[in-house]
Enzyme design. Structure first.
Site, mmCIF file in Angstrom:
data_model
loop_
_atom_site.group_PDB
_atom_site.id
_atom_site.type_symbol
_atom_site.label_atom_id
_atom_site.label_comp_id
_atom_site.label_asym_id
_atom_site.label_seq_id
_atom_site.Cartn_x
_atom_site.Cartn_y
_atom_site.Cartn_z
ATOM 1 N N ARG A 46 33.871 51.533 41.037
ATOM 2 C CA ARG A 46 34.269 50.652 42.132
ATOM 3 C C ARG A 46 35.777 50.657 42.343
ATOM 4 N NH1 ARG A 46 31.561 44.852 41.641
ATOM 5 N NH2 ARG A 46 31.693 45.443 39.457
ATOM 6 N N ILE A 135 17.486 53.118 19.765
ATOM 7 C CA ILE A 135 16.246 53.375 19.023
ATOM 8 C C ILE A 135 15.333 54.269 19.842
ATOM 9 C CG2 ILE A 135 14.301 52.344 17.802
ATOM 10 C CD1 ILE A 135 15.819 49.700 17.809
ATOM 11 N N ASP A 200 16.209 39.288 29.986
ATOM 12 C CA ASP A 200 16.464 40.624 29.460
ATOM 13 C C ASP A 200 15.263 41.123 28.646
ATOM 14 O OD1 ASP A 200 18.601 42.775 28.507
ATOM 15 O OD2 ASP A 200 17.629 42.026 26.696
ATOM 16 N N LYS A 204 12.393 44.295 29.354
ATOM 17 C CA LYS A 204 12.053 45.315 28.357
ATOM 18 C C LYS A 204 10.559 45.264 28.024
ATOM 19 C CE LYS A 204 16.737 45.210 26.500
ATOM 20 N NZ LYS A 204 17.641 44.495 25.558
#
Lengths: 435, 435
Positions: A46, A135, A200, A204
């Protein structure tokens, strides 16, 4: 050597900078692994003035033009959020570029649409970094376990809430105090809503459930409760029954076998705090680490553990994907995408089987336990264990239920709150992983 | 739907039977994931009379003919051992069939040759099941972490020895007693040599090191010590310093930076019992479970945990590979193979840095500690911690060293055994994972 594969990098924050550095530092390794060198074609930012350490010709503010450029083969998106990332990814895929993304929110909201665009263009869409950072988890789920049937995926997938809950357990602090400490140390953002309220983790969970069960699941399908209502009392009660409190993302395949009818499967996906036994492999996952526990029909129990966030670990996952899509590009093929062929129904939370731990302050007089037990029975909930501790004329009643539909359990709690003999419901938390 | 992909199954013991069952039970799922149905073309066995539950037309004793048959697309090998498996795999690869194998011994002995044959034929050779059973490990190593630099891979990869060591720690038993129990319960084979003497773990270490460091490593390159010399005293001493004894497979990238010279890397690969802190993630891996701990530059610490053996878990890994190679076959492509481009030298054990724990019975008189310490110094080994417990005229001296070349450490131990002041060396074991 042949002409390099050229990568457009969208975003250059912590993760983007680490991705850029790894592409440059590991150039020889990447070329050997892919069969062609990889180089950056451009970096969309940006504010170019904030990136004076990058050669000026690489920087652009016009991400939309960059992803369509003929000299760009692959697009790496580490901007996050829904827009402009969504439009950019659709543009990239439609222009025939394979995409690597770390954008959990976007994948959880619009995974099927983006995958359809990738499939239509015959290109790859990979996003290992979107769940549990470094992971390796999505690739095992979608490839290594592809010949198996998954039953459950249970994860600690948010480091901020795990840090807060770990501190509450260690210090006896309440939620507000532990959050303040996490904010001060940089483990929580100034606006911690996305972490603390479970958004969040829910994104997931949606991605994990989609891959695990070959069923499109979006963030809106995920029952979501955060940790702001977890009290020091909850954490202390957990310790008393050999448990610890974790924010879990739980994806389950639930099989109904009605009397005389055919068995039917559905998926239940939820994020909420829960007590788990301290002997459970997830219980010892502390601080900012992530871990995901998987149960499969044939493979049995598996666990994946590692750093769930941070620029370097996330960049490692991005690079792994980049190698895979670059190799596919070189081979003129596309990789194994997720499949939604099972298309199982998503089960409402009210009908999802759960177990509760309940602590009650009650009057210590004859008949109270019977009355309380009757209320559970009235809602069809059977009790696994009860412990009563009397002191003067009051007593504490600690109950752990067997599994029952969540609605029956919450209705029982509501009814208990209204009972004259119950002076207070001091702790209510779901329990997972108890035998 | 299109014509099925046809699979030749070589071997039908515990794993082979489970593979056959999964191929049949998961037929619809497999077809959806692969894009074409999968069916068995034939099963090669030694004694057809032992497999009366299989349709007769599927059975054959002529494995060599089966793998070359035109109606066979993919070959799954679960025979184990070097021959006839090796000849059969070469024949299959040369005939253009992709191969899935669970054969650690063969891959550890002849991995580069087999991979070259697969590459020459443009087909796949996958063997996730060869290391750590159902745990998705090889694919993450060779794909997910392909953009990262691995430093260490440390695993508990043999369930039999882990069970024996776990029982020794729990009961205080010696090795022979714990082995007898494991044999009785079926955790150890009648001839336990391959497990107990570390051959099985060494083969797995060779495969892990090859993938992790892009360097051909064979079983013969692996320094190997089994657990038969581990005593109840060793286990007790470990507990005293907050450690537990595990048989570890350790694959490390070692960087030498000579004064004024350029840094050079080598790989050290070894299997031996070691004390590790009880707080290490590997310490709590009990019984027949396997776990592998990975340290990468960018990704940081990762751990993979699950069942390391058994028909069903192993078959799950085989099926995951089968889906991958079948998809590649449908796409007309081949997957990401391992690469040996780094070709780092393998470091001899004598030059590999290790740390030792040593317990000595010494005379409790002035100057003994000084004499012992001098012997360590003489070999260039510096001491990290010392604890001396006196009783009457004797004392126990427990030392943990800093890191030094293994040869220097073993020379020190040999010298201590000859010292008049040292009445006995009661326990010597390497130490891993201490800070």
């Amino acid at each position: 050597m042949t002409a390099p594969l050229r990568v457009a990098l969208l975003g250059r924050g912590t993760v983007g900078s680490a991705v850029q550095r790894l592409i440059e530092e590991q150039a020889d390794d990447l070329a050997a692994r892919i069969g062609r060198p990889v180089e950056l074609a451009g970096i969309a930012v940006r504010r170019p003035a904030h990136h004076t350490d990058v050669p000026e010709h690489l920087l652009t503010t016009d991400a939309a033009a960059l992803v369509r450029r003929d000299d760009v083969d692959l697009v790496v998106e580490v901007i996050g959020g829904i827009e402009p990332a969504r439009s950019l990814l659709y543009a990239a895929l439609e222009a025939g570029k394979s995409v690597v993304s770390a954008n959990k929110a976007l994948l959880a909201e619009d995974g099927p649409g983006l995958h359809a665009a990738a499939a239509a263009a015959g290109v790859d869409l990979y996003y290992e970094a979107a769940v549990a950072g470094a992971i390796p988890l999505l690739r095992p789920l979608r490839e290594s376990l592809a010949g198996d049937q998954l039953r459950r995926v249970v994860g600690i997938v948010n480091g901020t809430t795990n840090y807060i809950l770990s501190r509450m357990a260690e210090t006896g602090a309440g939620f507000a105090e532990a959050l303040a400490e996490a904010t001060e140390l940089g483990y929580a953002e100034a606006d911690p809503t996305a972490d603390v309220d479970g958004f969040d983790a829910a994104a997931k969970a949606a991605i994990l459930a989609s891959l695990a069960f070959h069923t499109p699941v979006s963030a809106a399908d995920v029952h979501r409760e955060g940790i702001s209502a977890v009290t020091a009392t909850d954490v202390a009660r957990a310790a008393e029954i050999g448990c610890t409190v974790k924010l879990l993302a739980i994806c389950e395949r639930v099989t109904d076998k009605p009397d005389g009818g055919a068995a039917s499967d559905s998926v239940a996906v939820r994020v909420h705090p829960a007590m788990i036994p301290t002997t459970h492999p997830l219980a010892s996952v502390g601080g900012a680490f992530n871990a995901v526990f998987v149960e499969a029909e044939a493979a049995g129990q598996l666990m994946f553990y590692g750093q769930g966030a941070g620029g370097e670990p996330t960049a490692s996952a991005v690079l792994g994907d980049l190698v895979a899509v670059a190799r596919n590009r070189v081979a003129g093929a596309s990789g194994q995408g997720p499949t939604g062929y099972a298309a199982l129904p998503v089960r409402p939370m009210a009908e999802t089987p759960t177990r509760y731990h309940v602590s009650l302050d009650v009057a210590d007089k004859p008949g109270v336990l019977a009355t309380v037990a009757q209320e559970f029975a009235h809602h069809g909930v059977s009790i696994s264990t009860v412990r009563q501790d009397g002191r003067d004329d009051a007593a504490t009643l600690v109950l752990v239920t067997h599994s029952a539909p969540d609605a029956a359990l919450s209705a029982t709690i509501a009814a208990l709150r209204d009972m004259p003999a119950v002076r207070g419901v001091t702790s209510v938390l779901r329990v997972e992983g108890l035998s």
